[in-house]
Design a protein around this motif. Structure first.
Motif, PDB file in Angstrom:
ATOM      1  N   ALA A 299      27.719  -4.496  28.384  1.00 28.93           N
ATOM      2  CA  ALA A 299      27.241  -5.740  27.794  1.00 28.93           C
ATOM      3  C   ALA A 299      26.692  -5.453  26.403  1.00 28.93           C
ATOM      4  CB  ALA A 299      26.158  -6.354  28.657  1.00 28.93           C
ATOM      5  N   VAL A 300      27.138  -6.217  25.421  1.00 30.43           N
ATOM      6  CA  VAL A 300      26.666  -6.090  24.046  1.00 30.43           C
ATOM      7  C   VAL A 300      25.912  -7.369  23.707  1.00 30.43           C
ATOM      8  CG1 VAL A 300      27.312  -5.722  21.648  1.00 30.43           C
ATOM      9  CG2 VAL A 300      28.671  -4.681  23.487  1.00 30.43           C
ATOM     10  N   ASP A 301      24.624  -7.244  23.382  1.00 28.18           N
ATOM     11  CA  ASP A 301      23.756  -8.398  23.162  1.00 28.18           C
ATOM     12  C   ASP A 301      23.284  -8.466  21.714  1.00 28.18           C
ATOM     13  OD1 ASP A 301      22.999  -9.609  25.997  1.00 28.18           O
ATOM     14  OD2 ASP A 301      23.081  -7.435  26.232  1.00 28.18           O
ATOM     15  N   TYR A 302      23.022  -9.716  21.279  1.00 32.28           N
ATOM     16  CA  TYR A 302      22.494  -9.902  19.929  1.00 32.28           C
ATOM     17  C   TYR A 302      21.649 -11.171  19.897  1.00 32.28           C
ATOM     18  CZ  TYR A 302      22.168  -9.254  14.922  1.00 32.28           C
ATOM     19  OH  TYR A 302      21.691  -8.998  13.654  1.00 32.28           O
TER      20      TYR A 302
ATOM     21  N   MET B 192      28.551 -10.309  24.691  1.00 32.41           N
ATOM     22  CA  MET B 192      29.957 -10.121  25.035  1.00 32.41           C
ATOM     23  C   MET B 192      30.057  -8.988  26.049  1.00 32.41           C
ATOM     24  SD  MET B 192      31.624  -8.514  21.549  1.00 32.41           S
ATOM     25  CE  MET B 192      31.322  -6.807  21.027  1.00 32.41           C
ATOM     26  N   VAL B 193      30.944  -9.178  27.031  1.00 34.18           N
ATOM     27  CA  VAL B 193      31.171  -8.190  28.080  1.00 34.18           C
ATOM     28  C   VAL B 193      32.481  -7.482  27.754  1.00 34.18           C
ATOM     29  CG1 VAL B 193      31.499  -7.819  30.545  1.00 34.18           C
ATOM     30  CG2 VAL B 193      29.929  -9.602  29.750  1.00 34.18           C
ATOM     31  N   VAL B 194      32.382  -6.188  27.473  1.00 34.04           N
ATOM     32  CA  VAL B 194      33.523  -5.413  26.984  1.00 34.04           C
ATOM     33  C   VAL B 194      34.102  -4.569  28.107  1.00 34.04           C
ATOM     34  CG1 VAL B 194      34.286  -3.675  25.314  1.00 34.04           C
ATOM     35  CG2 VAL B 194      32.491  -5.319  24.691  1.00 34.04           C
TER      36      VAL B 194
ATOM     37  N   GLU C  87      29.395  -4.805  15.375  1.00 30.76           N
ATOM     38  CA  GLU C  87      28.617  -3.707  14.787  1.00 30.76           C
ATOM     39  C   GLU C  87      27.749  -3.043  15.858  1.00 30.76           C
ATOM     40  OE1 GLU C  87      27.961  -5.183  10.166  1.00 30.76           O
ATOM     41  OE2 GLU C  87      26.540  -5.795  11.731  1.00 30.76           O
ATOM     42  N   THR C  88      27.153  -3.859  16.715  1.00 30.73           N
ATOM     43  CA  THR C  88      26.310  -3.306  17.778  1.00 30.73           C
ATOM     44  C   THR C  88      27.145  -2.467  18.745  1.00 30.73           C
ATOM     45  OG1 THR C  88      24.839  -5.225  17.606  1.00 30.73           O
ATOM     46  CG2 THR C  88      24.702  -3.930  19.621  1.00 30.73           C
TER      47      THR C  88
END
Length: 482
Positions: free
Chosen positions: A396-399, A420-422, A478-479
């Motif tokens: 999981a990528v959070d912002y 977004m779930v990658v 970027e994260t």
């Protein structure tokens, strides 16, 4: 309106003229197949008159005012209450004043025959229609050469609480069509209907109390979605009680207040109570038993929306329980209509295949949804928990959406979140969730990325315009890259 005889044969018979049935008819007529559509209520269905359109008409002024109050220079001009009568009149316009002339004309304009009355299966490829079209109360019998499509949708469920039958509770229908703002409203349920109607009626002046059996709102979305929506509801003056259920209800007299007893011993009093506690299929009076199916059941289908075990019966939209959303039902209708046409012309679709014209693959992999609250919550595809449960190796990528330049320009004090779930093995997206003011319009970009299985390396070259909220895409990438 058609003047067809009592016994009529068509290539396709569609039971239910909501958006799903209309779209099935549109696709089969475009393929040159004669099509009958049977409707017992209003052509246009639940979405047009008691769900999507009237609910969003109620919500739009509430959310627009909430946003405007956070814009410097505009905030002071919108401090007063909403004109509830004007909002309700706007809602009436968007619901076409519960008249379906325009939608009937559209169906007839594509060459479909519209039959008023209740349609029931009466055997293989047979539909019996009783009601307004039957002269002197007689029945009409329609025969389908190729397919019958059941598009009867779903109905709201009122739980079997002691006293529920006697309090005249609201369901989603009453909540979207009421003509007066209740002083006090209890909303039972914390899903989409519950939070949207709580937002709408609280904004129009009702004092709202929500009873949520679980520990958070919007339990089918990422946890932060329900948290942010719940905080905003509370900030607007609503009471959100989690981990509690109603144990009984009663109304004093004909028009008196409703008393709600809670399972923790407390009680509440309200002018109206809304049960937003789930849906059931409209199949109990459909004649399913005449073709070997269980009355009142959801209908299990393959990816072309053909009922399993049948070569002629289709179940499209809510009734198949795959994705209870209008836009998803219309998508299924386009798929089913294409599949019916292909089979009718002797060119059957492939037995297997993803993302084909005859396969509703998005029902499994990329269902988009916007919850039109303040803030909005928008998601597509899998949540982190769903992806992990399915066995994917994910991250999981959070912002924080408040850190994007465009959000600060949208409203002062913006609060929101993106995830977004990658899929780490393929480096594509399995799901995306946004929560914040205005994020509903971000969702289609996420849907394209999920459906297209766009590699993250390629998404890096999709440059977001500055300064917009969509710059969050760059920040998420970027994260992920670190």
């Amino acid at each position: 309106m058609t003047d067809a005889a009592q016994d009529t044969e068509y290539d396709v018979v569609v039971i239910g003229a909501g958006p799903v049935g209309e779209n099935v008819a549109d696709r089969t007529r475009a393929a040159g197949l004669s099509t009958a559509v049977v409707e017992s209520e209003l052509v246009g269905g639940e979405c047009s008159y008691w769900a999507c359109m009237p609910s969003k008409a109620l919500l739009r002024p509430v959310v627009a005012r909430a946003d405007a109050r956070k814009v410097p220079g505009l905030d002071g001009a919108v401090r007063g209450p909403l004109d509830a009568d004007a909002v309700l009149a706007y809602r009436d316009d968007e619901a076409a004043h519960w008249k379906d002339d325009g939608q009937v004309a559209w169906l007839e304009g594509i060459g479909a025959d519209v039959h008023r009355g209740r349609g029931r299966l009466s055997g293989v490829r047979q539909v019996t229609v009783t009601g307004p079209d039957g002269p002197d109360g007689t029945e009409k019998r329609l025969t389908a050469r190729h397919a019958v499509a059941v598009c009867t949708g779903s109905r709201a469920v009122v739980p079997p609480l002691p006293g529920a039958d006697g309090v005249r509770p609201w369901t989603s229908r009453e909540a979207t069509s009421a003509h007066q703002v209740p002083g006090r409203l209890v909303v039972v349920g914390g899903g989409v209907v519950g939070v949207e109607m709580a937002t709408a009626w609280q904004g129009l002046g009702a004092q709202v109390t929500m009873l949520v059996r679980g520990d958070r709102l919007l339990p089918k979305m990422e946890p932060f979605a329900g948290e942010l929506v719940g905080e905003a509801l509370a900030g607007a003056g609503a009471r959100v009680l989690t981990g509690v259920s109603a144990s009984s209800v009663r109304r004093e007299g004909e028009n008196g207040p409703v008393t709600v007893e809670l399972d923790d011993g407390r009680s509440l009093e309200a002018d109206e109570i809304l049960f937003a506690t789930g849906r059931a299929p409209r199949t109990d009076d459909l004649g399913l038993d005449t073709v070997g199916l269980e009355p009142g059941s959801w209908l299990s289908v393959d990816d072309s929306c053909r009922v399993e075990g049948s070569d002629w019966l289709y179940a499209v939209g809510d009734v198949n329980h795959r994705a209870l959303l209008t836009h998803q039902g219309k998508y299924q209708a386009r798929v089913a209509g294409a599949a019916i046409a292909a089979r009718a012309t002797g060119t059957p679709p492939p037995a297997t295949g993803r993302w084909e014209a005859h396969a509703a693959t998005a029902d499994h992999a990329a269902v988009p949804q916007v919850v039109f609250t303040d803030p909005e919550a928008a998601s597509v595809g899998l949540t982190l928990a769903e992806a992990e449960e399915a066995g994917h190796r994910v991250r999981a990528v959070d912002y924080d959406l408040a850190s994007v330049a465009g959000s600060g320009l949208y409203v002062k004090g913006y609060r929101g979140h993106a995830r977004m779930v990658v899929d780490l093995d393929r480096e594509v997206l399995l799901g995306v969730t946004f929560v914040g003011p205005g994020v509903g319009e971000l969702l289609h970009s996420a849907t394209v990325a999920v459906v297209g299985e766009v590699p993250l390396d390629r998404l890096w070259h999709a440059v977001p315009a500055y300064p917009t909220i969509s710059e969050v895409w760059l920040r998420l990438l970027e994260t992920f890259r670190g």
